[in-house]
Design an enzyme around this catalytic site. Structure first.
Site, PDB file in Angstrom:
ATOM      1  CG  ASP A  66     -22.490   9.240 -29.400  1.00  0.00           C
ATOM      2  OD1 ASP A  66     -22.031   8.681 -28.377  1.00  0.00           O
ATOM      3  OD2 ASP A  66     -21.790   9.523 -30.399  1.00  0.00           O
ATOM      4  CE  LYS A 110     -16.314   6.741 -28.569  1.00  0.00           C
ATOM      5  NZ  LYS A 110     -16.805   7.846 -29.402  1.00  0.00           N
ATOM      6  CD  GLN A 112     -15.149   9.695 -32.137  1.00  0.00           C
ATOM      7  OE1 GLN A 112     -15.733   8.664 -31.827  1.00  0.00           O
ATOM      8  NE2 GLN A 112     -14.690  10.544 -31.236  1.00  0.00           N
TER       9      GLN A 112
END
Ligand code: NAD
Length: 279
Positions: free
Chosen positions: A115, A48, A92
């Protein structure tokens, strides 16, 4: 039969995002919180970061260890929420077991939740007032859009009901006027359902589980699965048999996978553009 080239579409999207960023007055900023010591997560985070750097997003990684307190991560999230240079915040998954991941995600400001996992953004999606949609479902929507595959009135069967793929995808497809069936591990008549699908989307994590006998002729087949077997990545779909029956199909790798990261970047740019236009 047409093979849907996710890598090519993702490359085009990332090039377009790079140009959009060059035209902003500000530099987009993404914060990634890594609170586990799982080697796979470290690789995902690195990927990422690299993808951000390539298109001009400043990416800051905040790493925590087993002894870190939930309160410290909560304080960091609150600081990042208030930091005007940060447009996106991601935690994460998974986190260390002693942390309440859902609670921490709920602290992320919905306007920075790139997200799309915060309860408010899920609620927006469920009420057809979309804000941020999770990267993998959004990537699938974009693949179908780029391929000019219409969704209105189509029967779309999704296998898998996870909160990162199946559930948000079902809501997003309903918002686009599809007729959606969600199947999962307790579904009893799976094949009878998949055989009526105009579009079949599979996200179960079982290598080559779906064979040609699960498909309606000329169905569009989207394979979300990533299974690592003997150093090879294979999908949930048996590509060899299904590609003989489908009208279009995504390969693994180079199908849905590259779209996921492109959509995370796209959500960051969407958030940065809001700041740019407000500044
Ligand atoms: P998960 O383990 O959270 O969920 C799996 C789902 O599959 C569950 O809802 C379960 O009920 C269902 N399922 C399992 N076995 C089944 C069966 N025999 N019949 C019907 N349903 C069954 O998984 P996830 O996080 O949604 O991921 C699914 C797959 O997609 C994995 O291979 C994962 O690596 C992959 N994935 C890929 C991307 C990408 O970017 N391409 C992103 C996320 C997940």
């Amino acid at each position: 039969m047409h093979i849907i080239d996710g890598e090519k579409i993702a490359t085009t999207i990332k090039e377009n995002l790079k140009t959009e960023i060059e035209n902003l007055k500000i530099k987009p900023g993404l914060a990634i919180i890594l609170a586990n010591n799982n080697p796979a997560s470290a690789i995902y985070v690195k990927n990422k970061e690299k993808a951000c750097e390539k298109i001009g997003i400043a990416c800051n990684i905040y790493s925590f260890n087993e002894d870190s307190k939930e309160q410290d991560i909560a304080s960091l999230i609150k600081d990042l929420n208030a930091n005007p240079a940060i447009d996106g915040i991601i935690l994460q998954s998974p986190t260390f077991p002693h942390l309440n991941e859902n609670y921490l995600v709920s602290l992320i400001a919905p306007s920075k939740d790139v997200d799309g996992f915060s309860p408010l953004n899920i609620g927006y999606l469920a009420s057809n007032t979309e804000n941020f949609i999770a990267a993998t479902p959004l990537g699938i929507l974009k693949l179908l859009e780029y391929e000019h595959i219409s969704l209105t009135g189509k029967h779309i069967v999704i296998i898998g009901r996870s909160k990162i793929v199946g559930r948000p995808l079902a809501l997003a497809l309903l918002n686009r006027d599809a007729t959606v069936t969600i199947c999962h591990s307790k579904t009893t008549n799976l094949k009878a359902l998949t055989k009526t699908a105009d579009i079949l989307i599979v996200a179960i994590g079982k290598p080559e589980f779906i064979t040609a006998d699960y498909l309606k002729k000329d169905a569009v087949v989207i394979d979300v699965g990533i299974n690592r077997i003997n150093n090879k990545v294979i999908g949930d779909i048996d590509f060899a048999s299904c590609s003989k029956v489908a009208s279009a199909i995504t390969p693994v790798p180079k199908g849905v996978g590259p779209m996921t990261i492109a959509m995370l970047l796209s959500n960051c740019v969407k958030s940065a553009k809001r700041r740019n236009n407000n500044g």
